[in-house]
Design an enzyme around this catalytic site. Structure first.
Site, mmCIF file in Angstrom:
data_model
loop_
_atom_site.group_PDB
_atom_site.id
_atom_site.type_symbol
_atom_site.label_atom_id
_atom_site.label_comp_id
_atom_site.label_asym_id
_atom_site.label_seq_id
_atom_site.Cartn_x
_atom_site.Cartn_y
_atom_site.Cartn_z
ATOM 1 N N CYS A 1 3.812 0.118 -8.174
ATOM 2 C CA CYS A 1 4.297 -1.250 -8.040
ATOM 3 C C CYS A 1 4.827 -1.763 -9.376
ATOM 4 C CB CYS A 1 3.159 -2.149 -7.540
ATOM 5 S SG CYS A 1 3.731 -3.740 -6.993
ATOM 6 N N CYS B 1 -1.831 1.368 -4.141
ATOM 7 C CA CYS B 1 -0.537 1.999 -4.429
ATOM 8 C C CYS B 1 -0.449 2.486 -5.863
ATOM 9 C CB CYS B 1 0.623 1.072 -4.087
ATOM 10 S SG CYS B 1 0.795 -0.370 -5.141
ATOM 11 N N CYS C 1 0.880 -1.175 0.000
ATOM 12 C CA CYS C 1 0.000 0.000 0.000
ATOM 13 C C CYS C 1 0.914 1.220 0.000
ATOM 14 C CB CYS C 1 -0.992 -0.015 1.161
ATOM 15 S SG CYS C 1 -0.296 0.154 2.811
#
Length: 141
Positions: A91, A87, A13
């Site tokens: 990522c 997120c 996150c």
């Protein structure tokens, strides 16, 4: 993932102070040493959200010693399953990994009652994940 290697899961996150910490704690609690667990944040906070620590303590899981960790390419590469929790595009994506995007409310700034709902939703999802990732173990004679 080889037959002998246990599966590895990374929870991500933004701050690694709430949702990903709860996910990692539940997976560790429910799966024990059957699954390797990591968590990270794209912009880690200084500490885990105290209300999240309190909400997890209510269900018997102590995360007071946890600290937010930065998301690295290496942590993603070392994981079989990457679970993102808000997120965004931070990522990195690698072929051969399983990516799951769990859309969950951010506990930051929320009261304990709201965090309990988020916690319980994460627990339910983690229970399903454990069942899925350990199904092969149960099928092997």
């Amino acid at each position: 993932m080889s037959d002998r290697q246990k599966p590895s899961v990374l929870f991500v996150c933004v701050h690694n102070a709430g949702r990903s910490q709860m996910g990692a704690a539940f997976l560790t609690h429910l799966a024990g040493d059957r699954i390797e667990v990591r968590s990270a944040g794209s912009a880690p906070a200084d500490r885990v959200n105290p209300a999240v620590v309190e909400a997890m303590a209510e269900v018997g899981i102590d995360i007071t010693a946890e600290t937010p960790k930065a998301l690295t390419t290496g942590s993603v590469q070392a994981s079989d399953v990457v679970i993102t929790m808000g997120c965004g595009d931070a990522c990195p994506v690698f072929p051969g990994k399983t990516y799951l995007d769990w859309r969950l409310e951010d506990p930051a700034g929320q009261g304990l009652a709201a965090i309990r709902l988020i916690r319980d939703e994460i627990r339910a999802r983690v229970e399903g994940l454990v069942a899925e990732l350990t199904a092969e173990d149960r099928q092997t004679p």
